[in-house]
Write an enzyme that holds these catalytic residues in place. Structure first.
Site, short mmCIF file in Angstrom:
data_model
loop_
_atom_site.label_atom_id
_atom_site.label_comp_id
_atom_site.label_asym_id
_atom_site.label_seq_id
_atom_site.Cartn_x
_atom_site.Cartn_y
_atom_site.Cartn_z
N LYS A 174 26.67 50.84 41.20
CA LYS A 174 26.73 50.96 39.74
C LYS A 174 26.37 49.59 39.15
CE LYS A 174 29.59 50.02 36.61
NZ LYS A 174 28.68 49.54 35.52
N GLU A 249 34.40 39.04 43.31
CA GLU A 249 33.79 37.75 43.00
C GLU A 249 33.84 37.63 41.49
OE1 GLU A 249 31.96 34.98 41.68
OE2 GLU A 249 30.12 36.14 42.02
N CYS A 282 28.86 32.20 37.08
CA CYS A 282 30.28 32.02 37.35
C CYS A 282 30.57 30.68 38.02
CB CYS A 282 30.81 33.17 38.20
SG CYS A 282 29.82 33.48 39.67
N GLU A 382 36.58 30.67 30.54
CA GLU A 382 35.19 30.74 30.96
C GLU A 382 34.35 31.16 29.75
OE1 GLU A 382 32.72 32.37 34.77
OE2 GLU A 382 34.06 33.79 33.79
#
Length: 479
Positions: A174, A249, A282, A382
């Protein structure tokens, strides 16, 4: 307008069970560029059923045959490189030259590294000389759901799918619903490579729909997810009822420690690394920790470097950064830049609003804040945009403390010409990866994090092992 409504299930392109169109937006223009369909429960069930039916045969397919198919996959991937680059540039805003080199190249790199790791991998191993009749068998875990993000599409798709293929797993992918076009090309690549029906399946959908359906599905044995920490927590909770394996992750807030003996290019290198992919990585070095004696000079170099970075359409050739992926992301970044200003950080480059000359598209000014402290919002959250926070420090111990003072633990960076100090600080970093002095990690190095940056490792041998169960057998006959 590109129309790609079909899903790839059991070796065929099939129409969705019910109409549910979604428009894909070109972030450089804010205009619709494609229409896909979002799947429903029936589509998810069909894809999982196909993967489950294909598993017995694929899991016992000889290693040499699986390897040959992956090598064919690499060949077709190379042939379709331009199609992949154009899709990623259109869907998520990577400048076309960067898309060709880095976005497509990341996938090529991982496929090649998996081929090398797979050739040397032993699925049957002796426990040790002390137990000659004990065997460890590494066996595929089963049906895997791969849920991938929009920021590095082929990087993440290849890390998950190729590792699982090598392990002998079957899968349902997906991809991100806001950047699905490259995964449709990828599915065409898998099809042309000739994998047996059901080994690989793809259903487009959103996280609430297909993502949750896969995470809770009783016939899915493992979920491998890359994305936000918030979504990773939700997937872990959803998967708990069926006790399936979950590999995550997630986010990061990497510290880049610049000691006063760093090389002359360390600051510039750190700024450019932060701004790469418009800050949408990231593992971006988003907190630059600078030793006090060189701090003022570093701020000036960072300002000059950021102000020289050009911003433009992803469809234009050249070395520039493109837009961020969506209006939602653009708004979040603007809010965080304003919050940095409001909390007292010193804005030395960039700021809120679009860059000069760009009145349409999700473009963000390359932004640098100085005099940040590690309790400010821009140092804690973040941002996932081209925003760098610079924090001064005095001692090595203070640098380590600041770097580790975060819920994240993905990648940290160290800049010093003192090898012993680099090693010493590297050992103290609470992160899955540490990069020193601009040297990237080698082929097959594991990618993954500590703490709220996730669990599991992707890439190389460990990436294959993530999709395997270990069976210990005693009394093994050596006749």
């Amino acid at each position: 307008m590109i129309e790609k409504r079909d899903f790839y299930i059991n070796g065929q392109w099939v129409a969705p069970s019910a109409p549910n169109d979604m428009t894909v937006i070109n972030p450089s223009t804010e205009d619709p560029c494609a229409v896909i369909s979002l799947g429903g429960q029936a589509d998810t069930d069909a894809a999982v059923a196909a993967a489950k039916a294909a598993f017995p045969a694929w899991s016992t397919t000889p290693k040499a045959d699986r390897l040959a198919l992956i090598e064919k996959l690499a060949e077709v991937y190379t042939k379709r490189a331009d199609d992949l680059a154009e899709a990623m540039s259109l869907e998520m805003g990577a400048p076309i030259d960067m898309a060709r080199q880095s976005q497509v190249g990341a996938g090529s790199w991982h496929i090649a590294n998996f081929i090398k790791a797979f050739k040397d991998f032993e699925f049957d191993q002796m426990l040790g000389d002390h137990a000659p009749n004990d065997r460890l068998l590494y066996e595929p875990i089963g049906v895997c759901a791969m849920i991938t993000p929009w920021n590095w599409p082929m990087n993440q798709v290849t890390l998950k799918c190729v590792a699982a293929m090598a392990a002998g797993c079957t899968m349902v992918l997906k991809p991100s619903e806001i950047a699905p076009l490259s995964s449709i090309v990828w599915s065409e690549i898998v099809d042309e490579a000739g994998f047996p029906p059901g080994v690989y399946n793809m259903v487009n959908g959103d996280g609430i729909g297909v993502g949750t359906q896969l995470s809770t599905h009783p016939d899915v044995d493992m979920v491998s997810f890359t994305g936000s920490t918030r979504a990773g927590i939700a997937i872990s909770k959803a998967a708990a009822d069926t006790l399936k394996r979950v590999a995550l992750e997630l986010g990061g807030k990497g510290a880049n420690i610049i000691f006063d003996d760093a090389d002359d290019k360390a600051v510039k290198r750190g700024v450019l690394h932060m701004m790469n992919n418009t800050g949408q990585s990231c593992n971006a070095p988003s907190r630059m920790l600078v030793q006090r004696g060189v701090y003022d000079q570093a701020v000036e170099i960072a300002r000059e470097t950021a102000e020289k970075i050009s911003v433009g359409s992803a469809q234009d050739n050249g070395r520039h950064i493109g837009p961020v992926v969506s209006e939602l992301q653009w708004g979040k970044i603007q809010d965080l830049i304003q919050q940095g200003i409001d909390e007292g950080a010193r804005l030395v480059a960039g700021g809120t609003g679009r860059p000069d000359g760009l009145n349409k598209g999700y473009f963000v000014k390359p932004t640098v804040f100085a005099d940040v402290n590690n309790q400010m919002t821009i140092a804690r959250e973040e941002i996932f945009g081209p925003v760098l926070s610079m924090i001064p420090f005095d001692t090595e111990e203070e640098a380590v403390e600041i770097a580790n003072d975060t819920v994240y633990g993905l990648t940290n960076y160290i800049q010093t010409q003192d090898g012993a100090k680099a090693n010493r600080v590297g050992r103290q970093m609470r992160s899955g990866m540490v990069e020193m002095n601009g040297q990237g990690r080698g082929a097959g190095a594991p990618f993954g994090g500590y703490k709220q940056s996730g669990n599991g490792r992707e890439g190389g041998v460990m990436g294959i092992e993530d999709f395997l169960e270990v069976k210990a057998i005693s009394g093994w006959s050596n006749d």
